[in-house]
Design an enzyme around this catalytic site. Sequence first.
Site, PDB file in Angstrom:
ATOM      1  N   GLY A 104       0.829  -1.193   0.000  1.00  0.00           N
ATOM      2  CA  GLY A 104       0.000   0.000   0.000  1.00  0.00           C
ATOM      3  C   GLY A 104       0.866   1.246   0.000  1.00  0.00           C
ATOM      4  N   ARG A 272     -28.685  20.748  26.657  1.00  0.00           N
ATOM      5  CA  ARG A 272     -28.852  19.646  27.608  1.00  0.00           C
ATOM      6  C   ARG A 272     -28.446  20.103  29.007  1.00  0.00           C
ATOM      7  NH1 ARG A 272     -31.012  14.449  28.096  1.00  0.00           N
ATOM      8  NH2 ARG A 272     -29.720  13.102  29.380  1.00  0.00           N
ATOM      9  N   GLN A 292     -16.084  22.145  29.023  1.00  0.00           N
ATOM     10  CA  GLN A 292     -15.435  23.194  28.239  1.00  0.00           C
ATOM     11  C   GLN A 292     -14.050  22.746  27.779  1.00  0.00           C
ATOM     12  OE1 GLN A 292     -15.575  26.527  30.931  1.00  0.00           O
ATOM     13  NE2 GLN A 292     -17.791  26.766  30.717  1.00  0.00           N
ATOM     14  N   TYR A 293     -13.322  22.108  28.688  1.00  0.00           N
ATOM     15  CA  TYR A 293     -11.987  21.646  28.314  1.00  0.00           C
ATOM     16  C   TYR A 293     -12.026  20.484  27.339  1.00  0.00           C
ATOM     17  CZ  TYR A 293      -9.205  24.775  31.119  1.00  0.00           C
ATOM     18  OH  TYR A 293      -8.578  25.889  31.589  1.00  0.00           O
ATOM     19  N   GLU A 391      -5.004   7.922   0.606  1.00  0.00           N
ATOM     20  CA  GLU A 391      -4.221   9.040   0.036  1.00  0.00           C
ATOM     21  C   GLU A 391      -2.943   9.243   0.839  1.00  0.00           C
ATOM     22  OE1 GLU A 391      -4.636  10.936  -2.651  1.00  0.00           O
ATOM     23  OE2 GLU A 391      -6.607  10.265  -3.299  1.00  0.00           O
TER      24      GLU A 391
HETATM   25  C1  FAD Z   1     -11.746   2.934   2.613  1.00  0.00           C
HETATM   26  C2  FAD Z   1     -10.517   2.812   1.774  1.00  0.00           C
HETATM   27  C3  FAD Z   1     -10.561   3.169   0.436  1.00  0.00           C
HETATM   28  C4  FAD Z   1      -9.437   3.017  -0.375  1.00  0.00           C
HETATM   29  N1  FAD Z   1      -9.536   3.337  -1.718  1.00  0.00           N
HETATM   30  C5  FAD Z   1      -8.489   3.039  -2.541  1.00  0.00           C
HETATM   31  C6  FAD Z   1      -8.594   3.221  -3.954  1.00  0.00           C
HETATM   32  O1  FAD Z   1      -9.636   3.670  -4.467  1.00  0.00           O
HETATM   33  N2  FAD Z   1      -7.540   2.883  -4.727  1.00  0.00           N
HETATM   34  C7  FAD Z   1      -6.379   2.372  -4.197  1.00  0.00           C
HETATM   35  O2  FAD Z   1      -5.483   2.091  -4.956  1.00  0.00           O
HETATM   36  N3  FAD Z   1      -6.231   2.202  -2.855  1.00  0.00           N
HETATM   37  C8  FAD Z   1      -7.262   2.519  -2.020  1.00  0.00           C
HETATM   38  N4  FAD Z   1      -7.125   2.331  -0.652  1.00  0.00           N
HETATM   39  C9  FAD Z   1      -5.884   1.797  -0.106  1.00  0.00           C
HETATM   40  C10 FAD Z   1      -5.050   2.872   0.612  1.00  0.00           C
HETATM   41  O3  FAD Z   1      -4.496   3.725  -0.320  1.00  0.00           O
HETATM   42  C11 FAD Z   1      -3.976   2.162   1.457  1.00  0.00           C
HETATM   43  O4  FAD Z   1      -4.650   1.519   2.507  1.00  0.00           O
HETATM   44  C12 FAD Z   1      -2.954   3.139   2.014  1.00  0.00           C
HETATM   45  O5  FAD Z   1      -2.132   3.595   0.985  1.00  0.00           O
HETATM   46  C13 FAD Z   1      -2.073   2.520   3.106  1.00  0.00           C
HETATM   47  O6  FAD Z   1      -1.450   1.379   2.645  1.00  0.00           O
HETATM   48  P1  FAD Z   1      -1.626  -0.026   3.414  1.00  0.00           P
HETATM   49  O7  FAD Z   1      -3.039  -0.209   3.739  1.00  0.00           O
HETATM   50  O8  FAD Z   1      -0.968  -1.053   2.586  1.00  0.00           O
HETATM   51  O9  FAD Z   1      -0.859   0.174   4.771  1.00  0.00           O
HETATM   52  P2  FAD Z   1       0.670  -0.222   5.064  1.00  0.00           P
HETATM   53  O10 FAD Z   1       1.538   0.474   4.115  1.00  0.00           O
HETATM   54  O11 FAD Z   1       0.758  -1.702   5.164  1.00  0.00           O
HETATM   55  O12 FAD Z   1       0.862   0.429   6.505  1.00  0.00           O
HETATM   56  C14 FAD Z   1       0.325  -0.207   7.658  1.00  0.00           C
HETATM   57  C15 FAD Z   1       0.775   0.532   8.908  1.00  0.00           C
HETATM   58  O13 FAD Z   1       2.192   0.519   8.993  1.00  0.00           O
HETATM   59  C16 FAD Z   1       2.712   1.810   9.162  1.00  0.00           C
HETATM   60  N5  FAD Z   1       3.920   1.974   8.336  1.00  0.00           N
HETATM   61  C17 FAD Z   1       4.098   1.596   7.044  1.00  0.00           C
HETATM   62  N6  FAD Z   1       5.321   1.966   6.628  1.00  0.00           N
HETATM   63  C18 FAD Z   1       5.927   2.594   7.661  1.00  0.00           C
HETATM   64  C19 FAD Z   1       7.212   3.220   7.850  1.00  0.00           C
HETATM   65  N7  FAD Z   1       8.114   3.283   6.877  1.00  0.00           N
HETATM   66  N8  FAD Z   1       7.475   3.761   9.045  1.00  0.00           N
HETATM   67  C20 FAD Z   1       6.572   3.729  10.044  1.00  0.00           C
HETATM   68  N9  FAD Z   1       5.364   3.146   9.921  1.00  0.00           N
HETATM   69  C21 FAD Z   1       5.044   2.586   8.742  1.00  0.00           C
HETATM   70  C22 FAD Z   1       1.648   2.751   8.694  1.00  0.00           C
HETATM   71  O14 FAD Z   1       1.679   3.947   9.442  1.00  0.00           O
HETATM   72  C23 FAD Z   1       0.354   1.980   8.940  1.00  0.00           C
HETATM   73  O15 FAD Z   1      -0.160   2.291  10.208  1.00  0.00           O
HETATM   74  C24 FAD Z   1      -8.237   2.509   0.173  1.00  0.00           C
HETATM   75  C25 FAD Z   1      -8.191   2.188   1.535  1.00  0.00           C
HETATM   76  C26 FAD Z   1      -9.303   2.330   2.340  1.00  0.00           C
HETATM   77  C27 FAD Z   1      -9.228   1.956   3.782  1.00  0.00           C
HETATM   78  C1  FAD Z   2     -25.750   1.483  24.348  1.00  0.00           C
HETATM   79  C2  FAD Z   2     -26.378   1.989  25.592  1.00  0.00           C
HETATM   80  C3  FAD Z   2     -27.080   1.127  26.408  1.00  0.00           C
HETATM   81  C4  FAD Z   2     -27.724   1.590  27.559  1.00  0.00           C
HETATM   82  N1  FAD Z   2     -28.467   0.720  28.319  1.00  0.00           N
HETATM   83  C5  FAD Z   2     -29.208   1.199  29.347  1.00  0.00           C
HETATM   84  C6  FAD Z   2     -30.102   0.351  30.078  1.00  0.00           C
HETATM   85  O1  FAD Z   2     -30.180  -0.846  29.800  1.00  0.00           O
HETATM   86  N2  FAD Z   2     -30.862   0.886  31.061  1.00  0.00           N
HETATM   87  C7  FAD Z   2     -30.789   2.215  31.385  1.00  0.00           C
HETATM   88  O2  FAD Z   2     -31.501   2.642  32.261  1.00  0.00           O
HETATM   89  N3  FAD Z   2     -29.937   3.061  30.718  1.00  0.00           N
HETATM   90  C8  FAD Z   2     -29.164   2.586  29.704  1.00  0.00           C
HETATM   91  N4  FAD Z   2     -28.318   3.433  29.017  1.00  0.00           N
HETATM   92  C9  FAD Z   2     -28.250   4.850  29.375  1.00  0.00           C
HETATM   93  C10 FAD Z   2     -26.958   5.217  30.119  1.00  0.00           C
HETATM   94  O3  FAD Z   2     -27.005   4.694  31.404  1.00  0.00           O
HETATM   95  C11 FAD Z   2     -26.815   6.754  30.102  1.00  0.00           C
HETATM   96  O4  FAD Z   2     -26.550   7.138  28.783  1.00  0.00           O
HETATM   97  C12 FAD Z   2     -25.693   7.211  31.027  1.00  0.00           C
HETATM   98  O5  FAD Z   2     -26.092   7.057  32.353  1.00  0.00           O
HETATM   99  C13 FAD Z   2     -25.325   8.703  30.806  1.00  0.00           C
HETATM  100  O6  FAD Z   2     -26.427   9.504  30.927  1.00  0.00           O
HETATM  101  P1  FAD Z   2     -26.863  10.497  29.758  1.00  0.00           P
HETATM  102  O7  FAD Z   2     -26.810   9.771  28.476  1.00  0.00           O
HETATM  103  O8  FAD Z   2     -28.144  11.106  30.140  1.00  0.00           O
HETATM  104  O9  FAD Z   2     -25.720  11.585  29.713  1.00  0.00           O
HETATM  105  P2  FAD Z   2     -25.742  12.993  30.467  1.00  0.00           P
HETATM  106  O10 FAD Z   2     -25.887  12.768  31.912  1.00  0.00           O
HETATM  107  O11 FAD Z   2     -26.679  13.896  29.772  1.00  0.00           O
HETATM  108  O12 FAD Z   2     -24.238  13.469  30.186  1.00  0.00           O
HETATM  109  C14 FAD Z   2     -23.882  13.997  28.913  1.00  0.00           C
HETATM  110  C15 FAD Z   2     -22.455  14.504  28.945  1.00  0.00           C
HETATM  111  O13 FAD Z   2     -22.349  15.550  29.909  1.00  0.00           O
HETATM  112  C16 FAD Z   2     -21.313  15.315  30.815  1.00  0.00           C
HETATM  113  N5  FAD Z   2     -21.746  15.668  32.173  1.00  0.00           N
HETATM  114  C17 FAD Z   2     -22.914  15.374  32.775  1.00  0.00           C
HETATM  115  N6  FAD Z   2     -22.914  15.831  34.035  1.00  0.00           N
HETATM  116  C18 FAD Z   2     -21.717  16.425  34.253  1.00  0.00           C
HETATM  117  C19 FAD Z   2     -21.095  17.069  35.376  1.00  0.00           C
HETATM  118  N7  FAD Z   2     -21.711  17.192  36.540  1.00  0.00           N
HETATM  119  N8  FAD Z   2     -19.840  17.537  35.226  1.00  0.00           N
HETATM  120  C20 FAD Z   2     -19.181  17.407  34.052  1.00  0.00           C
HETATM  121  N9  FAD Z   2     -19.728  16.815  32.968  1.00  0.00           N
HETATM  122  C21 FAD Z   2     -20.965  16.320  33.063  1.00  0.00           C
HETATM  123  C22 FAD Z   2     -21.022  13.829  30.741  1.00  0.00           C
HETATM  124  O14 FAD Z   2     -19.650  13.596  30.965  1.00  0.00           O
HETATM  125  C23 FAD Z   2     -21.444  13.471  29.337  1.00  0.00           C
HETATM  126  O15 FAD Z   2     -20.340  13.563  28.467  1.00  0.00           O
HETATM  127  C24 FAD Z   2     -27.645   2.967  27.896  1.00  0.00           C
HETATM  128  C25 FAD Z   2     -26.909   3.838  27.092  1.00  0.00           C
HETATM  129  C26 FAD Z   2     -26.274   3.362  25.951  1.00  0.00           C
HETATM  130  C27 FAD Z   2     -25.509   4.319  25.089  1.00  0.00           C
END
Ligand code: FAD
Ligand code: FAD
Lengths: 528, 528
Positions: A104, A272, A292-293, A391
């Site tokens: 790649g 919210r 905020q952070y 790319e």
């Molecule tokens: C959704 C999607 C669409 C795509 N569409 C196209 C397309 O239309 N046409 C096409 O030709 N290709 C396409 N590609 C392929 C894409 O271009 C390649 O995936 C890309 O160039 C990376 O090459 P690779 O997957 O072989 O990764 P690799 O080269 O095998 O790299 C794998 C990992 O090793 C690391 N690595 C590799 N070499 C080094 C180095 N020298 N030093 C440090 N780290 C390294 C990289 O950071 C990477 O994390 C597509 C890929 C995806 C996922």
């Molecule tokens: C896949 C999935 C499965 C679930 N299954 C169940 C289930 O089976 N039964 C059930 O009852 N519930 C279920 N839940 C709900 C889950 O428990 C709630 O999403 C979770 O408790 C968080 O509450 P909330 O989504 O209302 O987020 P909120 O409370 O609205 O929080 C939203 C964001 O605000 C931030 N935030 C909130 N309060 C503060 C604070 N005081 N200080 C700083 N940051 C704050 C949080 O970090 C969070 O990023 C499920 C949720 C998911 C996604």
Amino acid sequence: MGSSERSTLLSLEEYRSKSSFDVKQMFEEMEPPEYFEIKTKYLLIVNEALEIYNANVSIKIALGVALFANALNCLGSERHKKFYTDVWEGKILSCLAITELEHGSDTKRLKTIARYDALTKEFVINTPGICAAKVWVGNLGKQCTHALLFAQLEVNGVSHGLHGFVVPIRDPQTLQPYLGINVGDLGEKSGLHGIDNGWVMFDNYRIPKENLLNRVGDVNEEGEYETSFTDPQKLLGASLEILSAGRVGIVNESSNNLLRAVIIAVRYAAQRRQFCDSKGIETPLLEYQTHQYRLFPYLAATYVIKNFSNEFSDRYVDCVAASREGSLEMKQVSRMVSGVHAVLCCTKAVITWTTQRAIQETREACGGHGYHKAAGLGDLRNNHDPRVTFEGDNTVLVQQTSNWLLKLYNDPDERDFTVYPLSMFKFIDQLDAILSKKSDVTNVETLCSVSTIMTMYEWLICWLLKTTNRKMDALKSKYNDRFVARNLCQVFKAKELAIVVAEVSVCLAYFLILPASALRIAVQNYGP
Amino acid sequence: MGSSERSTLLSLEEYRSKSSFDVKQMFEEMEPPEYFEIKTKYLLIVNEALEIYNANVSIKIALGVALFANALNCLGSERHKKFYTDVWEGKILSCLAITELEHGSDTKRLKTIARYDALTKEFVINTPGICAAKVWVGNLGKQCTHALLFAQLEVNGVSHGLHGFVVPIRDPQTLQPYLGINVGDLGEKSGLHGIDNGWVMFDNYRIPKENLLNRVGDVNEEGEYETSFTDPQKLLGASLEILSAGRVGIVNESSNNLLRAVIIAVRYAAQRRQFCDSKGIETPLLEYQTHQYRLFPYLAATYVIKNFSNEFSDRYVDCVAASREGSLEMKQVSRMVSGVHAVLCCTKAVITWTTQRAIQETREACGGHGYHKAAGLGDLRNNHDPRVTFEGDNTVLVQQTSNWLLKLYNDPDERDFTVYPLSMFKFIDQLDAILSKKSDVTNVETLCSVSTIMTMYEWLICWLLKTTNRKMDALKSKYNDRFVARNLCQVFKAKELAIVVAEVSVCLAYFLILPASALRIAVQNYGP
Ligand SMILES: Cc1cc2nc3c(=O)[nH]c(=O)nc-3n(C[C@H](O)[C@H](O)[C@H](O)COP(=O)(O)OP(=O)(O)OC[C@H]3O[C@@H](n4cnc5c(N)ncnc54)[C@H](O)[C@@H]3O)c2cc1C
Ligand SMILES: Cc1cc2nc3c(=O)[nH]c(=O)nc-3n(C[C@H](O)[C@H](O)[C@H](O)COP(=O)(O)OP(=O)(O)OC[C@H]3O[C@@H](n4cnc5c(N)ncnc54)[C@H](O)[C@@H]3O)c2cc1C
């Protein structure tokens, strides 16, 4: 997310044909090819707008039409006009087939071979084994009629390296693949479900001699290979377009994805409420310090990156235009082309990474509701994700930036600060003077000024350049091997160097439009 | 990923019924309820094993059976035995309905109401408006027959706060919802496609008096509310099980997800080669410095976290047992329960976050092939993602840890270092002495020793405690408002404090089993 979601009711097959249908529809709305005098900018804008509507459709069109037409323009000649017209009229659809199963990033090692047959004046294409199968090629799985194929050109038993070929894949009427072509869909991915990424293997598949894109080299009537560098200046410009257009597109798309994620999360956080203060009033999430952070750095990054993306696209188009006009000297074009490439490599990496992290953080910041498909953040994450890989893989790309900078450092002749984007790095001429400077900042006001920040960035780049170069030199003499030396400098500090250069490039475009006082106020409000 | 992938050929509906089917099958394999004497540990192990096979199935069973049975056990009494038996025999399936549209983290504000009707000896359940609709409830969308519902208990016009109720939702034979229940599927999510998360609204829906889980409080024959704290010690232990079991499960699952992602990426990196060295030999990705720095920290984290997860589960089960046995004093149980809760809050957060980041990094480290569904990393990321949110949002959870630590800091009476996990924080007694110490490390060997690392961690915790507390005090006197003061201390430095405590807790479990020399060697090999 508009229609870029994969709907509950559609299977993958149906979903893929839906996006083909969307592509057809889009096509009827698009302007005819005559319009493409200012095509690069036009295409970038169309791509950016489409991507907001549906990432699948924009990528299908980018690969199937725009990048193909672009490549014909840059690498082909008069004899390829037919394909150019056909693709713009929607009669054919293309794909870009570069990546192979085993290679790649390292495109030099690609193994697909196109052997010239002087008897029939054809190229015979072969895939030497499964490891050389073209893979991941978008549009190839189901829909494309032609491939822009990159293969090793062999004439009279001599290999002349990678060349581009237009290769018919499927009958445009029936979409049946031709004999000698073994093609298929790659199956499910982690996102971009509407794109039929495919694989292909060639078995003595013949295409006419004319299908070689012959700007760089050609096979003459006598069946001999000749390089036709008639106009090297234009060739350089062409390589700029070929190499960079896709990446400029990715920077634009990423900045929009970032924007979208941040807007969703900030609006949600403003509305919210969760937990009451001691007066019993429920607090909007946005009032929480952690919230905020978590969000504001990405909100800030959005302003900076979106602005860079607009600015850089324009400058990129200017560079393409300048390289075509012929007003610049050959050497200048050459340096501009490497400079644009180097800045684009590191900014593409930093921007796509920032966006990917931002999407994850915004998903979490929206709590459970952020995990719903309707929030759009899951699809956004999954669809954006491959941008860090395609790319050019980010980690590989940033190495190209650091290599370029080290070249600039070691060879003052290469520093042509009259051309964009080298102009940004003029301070390297003063490297030693900069490094000997000590900071004289004594108050917050000065510390937060744009000029202090830029001075610090300049110092940092100089320091990273000098230390990385010193280390590289030491490793080169120790191992007597450039490859080993480069590898051992990646973390300390070549990668850092490229990332800082990306930050500076992105910030510079923003500081140009920022009122001097704004930054100071913003920073002061968010100290500990 | 085994069968946890959502297959190409199945629609969402089909996929959901497939996981219900898998649940049924699993059930036939599981041991009968008698076996559950050592049920907590048994359930944790079954859950962990199942999760590796298919996250959808493990979560469906955890919610539908294990956590429900656990809750009946802890919060209910003899009169709920029937439900307990039925759920273990697969006759009914449950869900845990807590979250409402407008309130997730702040459970105190939940609005669903269960009013006692003395005439009919029933509870009348109502949802006061769309904002109080129960949402996100797993299993509720299509399949559950019963809900363990948390609602505000109201008797004679007086509210007694949240209580648990067993609420029949659907006829176990036909799966038709009962009259007065408006229930539906929540639609598509960003992952866990096999789980039918649902919503429900109640309209004067009546359930028998007996369905109140009455360990904490009950309505007597005269129709009056009475709290039946007959055995507060056991109640505390029960609350430990209720609050923590799910989170202990999440820590186990996350450590396995981390393990899985890291193994995929490290194995791939050892085998995938890209780019040649100067001798023309292609380099395995694992040899690249950046690649090592991308993967090895997560590889190291896997060892540490997996070990913690095993160790902590055992200690957790010990604590549950100790609280039941009655060998500890009331106060000791109380402190142990808050300590386990505090350590679990921060480690759940740090471990789920680390895993989420690791999955993204490993996906990228596998290049394009990492984006294929078959690589398993996309599904892993999407299915793991909600763990940072459910069973307590991470950002909210870490605040509980820092609050607990600040309490410990301010009130030496709370420091009962004889119970787990408070024993880990014994050094807080020496806080001022620790803070006045200066490091006397002068060589790498000592620097990399476990004892130096722990000493530095202890210093850091003491420093964070002291600074956070000082700031909190100042803010409290400035604003005269605990809520505001806490909010303004989140970033500087309450959150950091909790995160460092999580790191220490996790590392401690590892250092116990680490040969003294191993760490030094490992660290020395990876300096710049
Ligand atoms: C959704 C999607 C669409 C795509 N569409 C196209 C397309 O239309 N046409 C096409 O030709 N290709 C396409 N590609 C392929 C894409 O271009 C390649 O995936 C890309 O160039 C990376 O090459 P690779 O997957 O072989 O990764 P690799 O080269 O095998 O790299 C794998 C990992 O090793 C690391 N690595 C590799 N070499 C080094 C180095 N020298 N030093 C440090 N780290 C390294 C990289 O950071 C990477 O994390 C597509 C890929 C995806 C996922
Ligand atoms: C896949 C999935 C499965 C679930 N299954 C169940 C289930 O089976 N039964 C059930 O009852 N519930 C279920 N839940 C709900 C889950 O428990 C709630 O999403 C979770 O408790 C968080 O509450 P909330 O989504 O209302 O987020 P909120 O409370 O609205 O929080 C939203 C964001 O605000 C931030 N935030 C909130 N309060 C503060 C604070 N005081 N200080 C700083 N940051 C704050 C949080 O970090 C969070 O990023 C499920 C949720 C998911 C996604």
